[in-house]
Motif scaffolding. Structure first.
Motif, short mmCIF file in Angstrom:
data_model
loop_
_atom_site.label_atom_id
_atom_site.label_comp_id
_atom_site.label_asym_id
_atom_site.label_seq_id
_atom_site.Cartn_x
_atom_site.Cartn_y
_atom_site.Cartn_z
N VAL A 216 0.93 -1.20 -0.11
CA VAL A 216 -0.04 -0.02 0.01
C VAL A 216 0.87 1.16 0.02
CG1 VAL A 216 -1.71 1.41 1.10
CG2 VAL A 216 -1.63 -0.95 1.22
N ARG A 217 0.64 1.95 -0.65
CA ARG A 217 1.28 3.23 -0.95
C ARG A 217 0.52 4.48 -0.53
NH1 ARG A 217 6.02 5.00 -2.55
NH2 ARG A 217 6.24 3.35 -4.34
N ILE A 218 1.05 4.88 0.71
CA ILE A 218 0.60 6.02 1.34
C ILE A 218 1.39 7.38 0.89
CG2 ILE A 218 0.27 7.25 3.68
CD1 ILE A 218 0.40 4.63 4.95
N ALA A 219 0.19 8.20 0.49
CA ALA A 219 0.76 9.46 -0.29
C ALA A 219 -0.25 10.81 0.18
CB ALA A 219 0.90 9.33 -1.78
N PRO A 220 0.04 12.03 -0.17
CA PRO A 220 -0.93 13.22 0.19
C PRO A 220 -1.95 12.94 -0.83
CG PRO A 220 1.42 13.79 0.08
CD PRO A 220 1.43 12.28 -0.24
N CYS A 221 -3.17 13.22 -0.39
CA CYS A 221 -4.21 13.43 -1.11
C CYS A 221 -5.12 14.92 -0.54
CB CYS A 221 -5.14 12.42 -1.15
SG CYS A 221 -5.91 11.71 0.29
N GLY A 222 -5.06 15.77 -1.26
CA GLY A 222 -5.26 17.30 -0.46
C GLY A 222 -4.54 17.53 0.76
N ASP A 223 -5.09 17.78 1.73
CA ASP A 223 -4.35 18.31 3.02
C ASP A 223 -4.25 17.03 3.90
OD1 ASP A 223 -6.86 18.40 3.56
OD2 ASP A 223 -6.88 20.06 4.84
N ARG A 224 -4.45 15.77 3.45
CA ARG A 224 -4.72 14.84 4.36
C ARG A 224 -3.86 13.51 3.47
NH1 ARG A 224 -8.38 14.21 8.94
NH2 ARG A 224 -9.31 16.35 8.85
N LEU A 225 -3.75 12.19 3.92
CA LEU A 225 -3.03 11.34 3.53
C LEU A 225 -4.06 10.17 3.10
CD1 LEU A 225 -0.17 10.80 6.30
CD2 LEU A 225 -0.17 11.81 3.82
N CYS A 226 -3.73 9.42 2.09
CA CYS A 226 -4.34 8.16 1.71
C CYS A 226 -3.41 7.15 1.21
CB CYS A 226 -5.34 8.73 0.11
SG CYS A 226 -6.61 10.02 0.46
#
Length: 129
Positions: free
Chosen positions: A40-50
């Protein structure tokens, strides 16, 4: 004084590198009931993380077809002291989503999903990169 202004400018230019959250990167999930696991790649999505599934593996470590790009973590935010929450975790087997609770300790991520005050562990994830 001129050197201070130049140094300040260089620090501002480097700020985005410092802004990278320690949770970002590739994580290996804990093996499921069948021994399979995912990356699973965790990366920024907007001002949060996905977190999105990038690859799945069987118990022998062989790559298997999976819904690449499936959303696993959504809207995650740091809550302090290495803890993360405020978002959702999706169980890829049941497709149900739960309130996410994560705790980061170095290259180890404890993952749980909660309904109200009852939390169920989603295991220990290990950093891949």
């Amino acid at each position: 004084m001129k050197h201070s202004v130049i140094l300040f400018g260089l620090l501002l230019a480097a700020a985005p590198a410092w802004a990278a959250d320690p949770l970002t990167g590739m994580w290996r999930t804990q093996a499921g009931r069948d021994g399979g696991y995912g990356h699973v790649r965790i990366a920024p999505c907007g001002d949060r993380l996905c977190g999105r599934l990038e690859q799945s593996f069987d118990a022998a470590g062989q790559s298997v077809p999976a819904p690449s790009g499936a959303l696993i973590l959504d809207g995650i935010a740091a809550t302090g002291g290495g803890a993360y929450g405020d978002g959702r975790i999706v169980d890829p087997e049941s497709r149900r989503d739960f309130a996410a609770r994560l705790r980061l300790q170095g290259d180890v991520l404890e993952v749980a999903g909660c309904i109200l005050t009852i939390c169920r562990t989603a295991g220990i994830w290990q950093r891949v990169d």
